[in-house]
Structures are given as structure tokens and as C-alpha cells.
Design an enzyme around this catalytic site. Structure first.
Site, PDB file in Angstrom:
ATOM      1  N   ALA A  45       5.403   3.331  13.173  1.00  0.00           N
ATOM      2  CA  ALA A  45       5.728   4.745  12.923  1.00  0.00           C
ATOM      3  C   ALA A  45       6.141   5.451  14.217  1.00  0.00           C
ATOM      4  O   ALA A  45       7.059   6.277  14.207  1.00  0.00           O
ATOM      5  CB  ALA A  45       4.534   5.440  12.287  1.00  0.00           C
ATOM      6  N   GLY A  95       2.928  -0.774   5.742  1.00  0.00           N
ATOM      7  CA  GLY A  95       3.756   0.229   6.408  1.00  0.00           C
ATOM      8  C   GLY A  95       3.779  -0.036   7.905  1.00  0.00           C
ATOM      9  O   GLY A  95       2.792  -0.498   8.477  1.00  0.00           O
ATOM     10  N   GLY A  96       4.914   0.226   8.534  1.00  0.00           N
ATOM     11  CA  GLY A  96       5.014   0.096   9.992  1.00  0.00           C
ATOM     12  C   GLY A  96       4.875  -1.337  10.449  1.00  0.00           C
ATOM     13  O   GLY A  96       5.480  -2.245   9.894  1.00  0.00           O
ATOM     14  N   ILE A 118      -0.454  -2.762  14.159  1.00  0.00           N
ATOM     15  CA  ILE A 118      -0.728  -1.458  14.783  1.00  0.00           C
ATOM     16  C   ILE A 118      -1.409  -0.581  13.743  1.00  0.00           C
ATOM     17  O   ILE A 118      -0.784  -0.164  12.763  1.00  0.00           O
ATOM     18  CB  ILE A 118       0.567  -0.808  15.324  1.00  0.00           C
ATOM     19  CG1 ILE A 118       1.112  -1.696  16.461  1.00  0.00           C
ATOM     20  CG2 ILE A 118       0.284   0.604  15.843  1.00  0.00           C
ATOM     21  CD1 ILE A 118       2.371  -1.213  17.103  1.00  0.00           C
ATOM     22  N   LYS A 141      -4.499   2.584   0.106  1.00  0.00           N
ATOM     23  CA  LYS A 141      -5.697   3.288   0.543  1.00  0.00           C
ATOM     24  C   LYS A 141      -5.311   4.722   0.822  1.00  0.00           C
ATOM     25  O   LYS A 141      -4.289   4.987   1.416  1.00  0.00           O
ATOM     26  CB  LYS A 141      -6.230   2.663   1.840  1.00  0.00           C
ATOM     27  CG  LYS A 141      -6.839   1.305   1.618  1.00  0.00           C
ATOM     28  CD  LYS A 141      -7.264   0.700   2.909  1.00  0.00           C
ATOM     29  CE  LYS A 141      -6.076   0.076   3.602  1.00  0.00           C
ATOM     30  NZ  LYS A 141      -6.406  -0.612   4.834  1.00  0.00           N
ATOM     31  N   ASP A 190       0.827  -1.211   0.000  1.00  0.00           N
ATOM     32  CA  ASP A 190       0.000   0.000   0.000  1.00  0.00           C
ATOM     33  C   ASP A 190       0.855   1.252   0.000  1.00  0.00           C
ATOM     34  O   ASP A 190       2.071   1.196  -0.117  1.00  0.00           O
ATOM     35  CB  ASP A 190      -1.045  -0.026   1.115  1.00  0.00           C
ATOM     36  CG  ASP A 190      -0.439  -0.314   2.455  1.00  0.00           C
ATOM     37  OD1 ASP A 190       0.624   0.277   2.737  1.00  0.00           O
ATOM     38  OD2 ASP A 190      -1.007  -1.125   3.210  1.00  0.00           O
ATOM     39  N   MET A 219      -2.574   8.984  12.056  1.00  0.00           N
ATOM     40  CA  MET A 219      -3.636   9.531  11.207  1.00  0.00           C
ATOM     41  C   MET A 219      -4.271  10.766  11.846  1.00  0.00           C
ATOM     42  O   MET A 219      -5.468  10.966  11.786  1.00  0.00           O
ATOM     43  CB  MET A 219      -4.727   8.464  10.965  1.00  0.00           C
ATOM     44  CG  MET A 219      -4.183   7.239  10.252  1.00  0.00           C
ATOM     45  SD  MET A 219      -5.294   5.826  10.295  1.00  0.00           S
ATOM     46  CE  MET A 219      -4.921   5.114  11.898  1.00  0.00           C
TER      47      MET A 219
HETATM   48  N1  SAH Z   1       0.805   0.117  10.659  1.00  0.00           N
HETATM   49  C1  SAH Z   1       1.383   1.428  10.619  1.00  0.00           C
HETATM   50  C2  SAH Z   1       0.344   2.507  10.820  1.00  0.00           C
HETATM   51  C3  SAH Z   1      -0.685   2.591   9.750  1.00  0.00           C
HETATM   52  S1  SAH Z   1      -1.836   3.872   9.998  1.00  0.00           S
HETATM   53  C4  SAH Z   1       2.479   1.534  11.654  1.00  0.00           C
HETATM   54  O1  SAH Z   1       2.637   0.650  12.492  1.00  0.00           O
HETATM   55  O2  SAH Z   1       3.235   2.519  11.604  1.00  0.00           O
HETATM   56  C5  SAH Z   1      -1.161   5.127   8.980  1.00  0.00           C
HETATM   57  C6  SAH Z   1      -0.581   6.240   9.815  1.00  0.00           C
HETATM   58  O3  SAH Z   1       0.678   5.870  10.326  1.00  0.00           O
HETATM   59  C7  SAH Z   1      -0.315   7.491   9.036  1.00  0.00           C
HETATM   60  O4  SAH Z   1      -1.480   8.275   8.879  1.00  0.00           O
HETATM   61  C8  SAH Z   1       0.673   8.182   9.946  1.00  0.00           C
HETATM   62  O5  SAH Z   1       0.020   8.776  11.036  1.00  0.00           O
HETATM   63  C9  SAH Z   1       1.481   7.029  10.467  1.00  0.00           C
HETATM   64  N2  SAH Z   1       2.722   6.827   9.716  1.00  0.00           N
HETATM   65  C10 SAH Z   1       3.089   5.726   9.052  1.00  0.00           C
HETATM   66  N3  SAH Z   1       4.312   5.875   8.511  1.00  0.00           N
HETATM   67  C11 SAH Z   1       4.728   7.110   8.851  1.00  0.00           C
HETATM   68  C12 SAH Z   1       5.904   7.866   8.591  1.00  0.00           C
HETATM   69  N4  SAH Z   1       6.901   7.378   7.880  1.00  0.00           N
HETATM   70  N5  SAH Z   1       5.977   9.115   9.084  1.00  0.00           N
HETATM   71  C13 SAH Z   1       4.975   9.632   9.813  1.00  0.00           C
HETATM   72  N6  SAH Z   1       3.850   8.972  10.082  1.00  0.00           N
HETATM   73  C14 SAH Z   1       3.722   7.721   9.620  1.00  0.00           C
END
Ligand code: SAH
Length: 484
Positions: free
Chosen positions: A333, A302-303, A307, A271, A249, A384
Site C-alpha cells: 500500500a 492485499g498489498g 508486509i 478480516k 480477504d 491501519m
Molecule cells: N499487506 C498489505 C497491508 C495489510 S494491513 C500491504 O502490503 O499493503 C491493511 C492496511 O493496509 C490497511 O489498514 C491500510 O492502512 C493499508 N492499505 C491496504 N490497501 C490500501 C489501499 N488501497 N489504500 C490505502 N491503504 C491501504
């Protein structure tokens, strides 16, 4: 990519080498190792080169170079000390469409010699695209240390099974999986340990067992971390190499996606806020359908997948249909952004707990248990939270958190584009209004944010996450503006 790495089959091909000194000798060594037959044009010749020509059936022409020397030639290398001759060779070769290399003159080359790690039949070529041969050689020495000579034997061994595997296993995908088992597992270990005979017995058993087995698909739910590819776990990197299909994504950076197998299919299921490119239900279904067809599917998120990643919904669906899966945690994040912005999420003196909260608006509203967020000793991290930033700050102040509580918005955390806006609950919303902010952003609130200032963490790191953050600190006036 300025050069496409290709590997040239030169066995018994004629290669023209113009020049006969030490530089020419170095090239001649490589060319003859690859089985080329050399024609060398030079008035005088180095004795080593002469011996090479004699051994390899080559030819020495003492006349001046002329374009007729290019006849029947597959490749040409100009290595004379005379720039005019070298240029002439390059021009003639260009006209005749013969690949040409002029030593130390990249602008006249249609190909360059890489630095080579030779573990034949495994050969690794490295180039810095004519920028710095020293860097290429440094990389070569690192790779040499990483890949022992026995890997060549492993490639040879696996190659020996080609025909048998082709005959026994019908599809490309299943063949690849067989080879993966072969080299990653016990067979590979035996070969590397020099026990090829034992390895052969085991490999034949493995092949027999792989013949009629219908492949079972599997899903890897992989946390890709917040952006910096170096924050990927070893396990994530390994499984990414194994996956046939990668679903990713928006939060997954291109560098991380690049770590997937080159021939893996990539499917974007990104998304965007309010604009769901692929609804979650469809993603769950897609994972299921692909795995049922026998594919190894990497769901790259991501991340951390658990979470605010909806990983739980995806595995529930898979489990209810008996599809095997693995979950690989990622750096979330909050951890990534905090570390790279110089904000410890907890601190003996300032924060004994940290809370991860979703700031996602539902019907333009944020229904959160605000009264629980009032401890000045707790760090709050809003994912978010950009859209609802103003509401978040208002509500927290309204429920008793001091308006001068430090607060930071980290933008594109851990990437080369990371920026941090830091202020307070009272000032941050105003700051954000007057600057262009690029998603994704993470909001961190609490006394710990103040530590960043005390560390002098202004500007962003030349090397993300390192301290002192930027070499040219004076270019950044002290204060939050230095960060934007
Ligand atoms: N699963 C992810 C979060 C997904 S929700 C995790 O564990 O990080 C998506 C939100 O994560 C974004 O709106 C933002 O608030 C945050 N986020 C993810 N990657 C980021 C980054 N590199 N820098 C800042 N915020 C980030």
C-alpha cells in the site's frame, strides 16, 4: 454484462438471410465458415453471395420475405436496406423464438455478431455490447497480435488427447493439471514450433507418468497489490489462473478476484478490524487442509503478503507440515498509494529513509517507540492508522516532530475511488473528523508529502496515478479540500 458470449453450433443448420447486398455478403461469409446452410430471401443477389449459395447447398428465394420463410430455421439475419422489412423479420423471429440479428440495429437483435479472432478450433469473440465496433476491432487486432495462428494447432493437439486422458486420469482436477502441464511446458512449445510428432511422444510420456501419481497440493501466497488490477505481477496473474481454490480477504478488489480461473472455488476469509471473520489460526489450518487434499490454493492478500500481511505465520504452518508453497510479492500500500498520490516516499533533499509502521491499536493503545520517529528527514507510513490517527499525530508532536510537518491520508489508494486528504500533523486529525472516510486508508507523514502540493497534484487522477491528475482542474479549488 449485457450479452452472454455463447458459441453457436451451426454446422448443417439452416440459417435465413434476408437481404442480398454487400452487408448480407459479409454475414454470409461468417455463417458459411461455420458450416451453416443459407436460405437467402432477396429480389436481387450479389454475385459472391450467389456463388456461396451454390457451393454450400443454399437456396435463393426471390419472392418478398414472409414469415413462412422462418420455418425450420435455426437463426435469422436481416440485412436489407428496408427498415420496415428488417423490423418485420425481428418481430416474426421473436414470436417464433428464433435468435435474430438485424444488422446495425442492436435494439432489434437478440444476438450480436462479435469481432472474431479465428484460430480454429480456438475462436475468440469480442463485443463492445453495441457501443463501439471500432473499439472491438481495436481489441481484436491486439489479440490477433498476441495469439499466433499456431495456438489453433495447440488446441487441436490437446483435443486429440481427450479420450486417452479421460481413460487414464480419474478426476477432473487432475486432468486439468495434466493439460496445464501439457500446454505450458515443453509439449506446448514443440507444437507451437510445428513439431507435432515430437510433441506427441513427449505428451504420451507425460500421460503415462501422470496416471497413478497422487496429486500434491501447493499454496501460492500472492500479493494482490493495493487495488488497481494493473499493479498485479505477471506471476500473480499466472498462478491465479492455475489455482483450484482462492482464499481472499477484504482488501482484494473484485476486479482482481475476477482474474482467478472461472471455475475456481472462492473462499472469503476477510478480516475487519475488531471483527475477525476468520481467525488467523483457522486460516492457517484451512490452507493446510486444502493443500493436503491435493488442491492448488491461492492465498490472495492485499498489498504484499509479507508486509503487515501475516504471510509469515501462514508459511510457517505450511513448512512445518511439508506443504510446498510459493510467495509472490505484491505492491505494498505504501508504494501504491504514494505513487498514485504524487508523494515520493524518499527524496534526495527531504527524506533519506522511510519507515512502515502499524498503527493498529491494541487494547485501545498504541505502544510504539515514538522517540525513534523524530527525524525530520524520515518519511513515516502508518498502516491501519485511521483509528489511532489522533494519537499518532499527538505523540509525534509530543516527541518533537514539528506540528506543521505535512501529512496525508490516502483513502482506497490506487482504485478509482482514491481520495487524498492532505494537511499537517496539527491539522489532519481535525480534517478527518469533518469528512466521511472510507477504508482502507494509509497515513503518510513527512516533508515529501509537501511535494504533492508543489506538483499541483490536486484532485485525483482521471487515470489513477497519472499527471496532471485531473483534466478539469478548475472544478477543484486549490487547497486540500480539492481532494475530498
Ligand atoms: N499487506 C498489505 C497491508 C495489510 S494491513 C500491504 O502490503 O499493503 C491493511 C492496511 O493496509 C490497511 O489498514 C491500510 O492502512 C493499508 N492499505 C491496504 N490497501 C490500501 C489501499 N488501497 N489504500 C490505502 N491503504 C491501504
Amino acid at each position: 454484462m449485457e450479452y452472454l458470449p455463447l458459441f453457436f453450433q451451426l454446422r448443417d443448420r439452416r440459417v435465413l438471410l434476408v437481404g442480398g447486398g454487400k452487408v448480407a455478403v459479409r454475414k454470409a461469409r461468417l455463417l458459411t465458415r461455420a458450416g451453416a446452410i443459407l436460405t437467402c430471401v432477396c429480389p436481387d443477389i450479389d454475385s459472391e453471395l450467389e456463388a456461396m449459395l451454390q457451393r454450400g447447398g443454399g437456396e435463393w428465394r426471390t419472392a418478398r420475405y414472409s414469415s413462412s420463410d422462418l420455418e425450420e430455421v435455426t437463426l435469422v439475419v436481416a440485412a436489407t436496406p428496408d427498415a420496415d422489412v428488417n423490423r418485420q423479420v425481428a418481430e416474426d423471429a421473436g414470436r417464433a423464438n428464433i435468435p435474430v440479428n438485424v444488422v446495425d440495429t442492436p435494439e432489434l437483435c437478440s444476438f450480436v455478431f462479435p469481432s472474431i479472432v479465428d484460430r480454429s478450433p480456438l475462436v475468440i469473440g469480442i463485443t463492445s455490447s453495441a457501443r463501439s465496433p471500432v473499439v472491438s476491432r481495436l481489441v481484436r487486432s491486439k489479440i490477433e497480435a498476441l495469439i499466433p495462428p499456431a495456438f489453433g494447432r495447440l488446441a487441436e493437439f490437446a483435443g486429440g488427447f481427450r479420450d486417452a486422458v479421460k481413460a487414464a486420469i480419474p478426476t477432473e482436477e487432475r486432468r486439468r493439471r495434466f493439460y496445464e502441464k501439457l500446454v505450458h511446458g515443453q509439449v506446448g512449445e514443440l507444437v507451437l514450433a510445428g513439431r507435432e510428432d515430437d510433441a506427441k511422444v513427449l505428451a504420451n510420456e507425460l500421460l503415462e507418468a501422470s496416471k497413478d501419481v497422487e496429486p500434491v497440493g501447493e499454496v501460492y501466497l500472492i500479493g494482490a497489490g493495493p487495488g488497481d488490477p494493473e499493479l498485479l505481477t505477471f506471476k500473480a496473474a499466472r498462478l491465479l489462473q492455475e489455482a483450484d481454490i482462492v482464499l481472499y480477504d477484504r482488501l482484494v478488489t473484485p476486479e482482481i478476484l475476477d482474474m482467478a480461473r472461472r471455475d475456481a472455488e472462492r473462499i472469503y476469509v476477510g478480516k475487519r478490524r475488531e471483527r475477525h471473520a476468520v481467525p488467523q489460526g483457522e486460516i492457517n489450518q484451512l490452507l493446510l487442509d486444502l493443500a493436503r487434499k491435493g488442491a492448488c490454493v491461492a492465498r490472495l492478500k492485499g498489498g504484499d503478503p509479507f508486509i503487515f500481511g501475516r504471510g509469515g505465520e501462514e508459511i510457517e504452518k505450511l513448512a512445518s507440515h511439508g506443504i510446498p508453497f510459493q510467495v509472490v510479492p505484491g505492491v505494498t500500500a505504501a508504494s501504491g498509494c504514494a505513487a498514485y498520490a504524487g508523494i515520493p516516499l524518499t527524496h534526495r533533499d527531504h527524506a533519506q529513509s522511510v519507515r512502515f509502521i502499524t498503527g493498529n491499536l491494541k487494547n485501545d493503545r498504541l505502544d510504539l517507540p515514538w522517540a525513534e520517529f523524530t527525524s525530520s528527514q524520515e518519511t513515516l507510513v502508518f498502516y491501519m492508522g485511521l483509528q489511532g490517527l489522533e494519537t499518532i499525530c499527538e505523540q509525534l508532536i509530543g516527541h518533537g516532530r514539528a506540528s506543521d510537518t505535512p501529512a496525508a491520508l490516502v483513502e482506497q489508494g490506487t482504485t478509482r475511488h482514491q481520495r487524498t486528504l492532505s494537511g499537517t500533523l496539527g491539522t489532519l486529525p481535525g480534517m478527518v473528523k469533518t469528512t466521511e472516510v472510507h477504508a482502507p486508508t494509509l497515513l503518510i507523514i513527512g516533508e515529501v508529502v509537501g511535494l504533492r502540493e508543489r506538483l499541483g497534484w490536486f484532485g485525483e487522477a482521471t487515470e489513477p496515478g497519472s499527471w496532471p491528475p485531473n483534466a478539469g482542474a478548475e472544478a477543484h479549488p486549490v487547497g486540500w479540500k480539492a481532494d475530498v
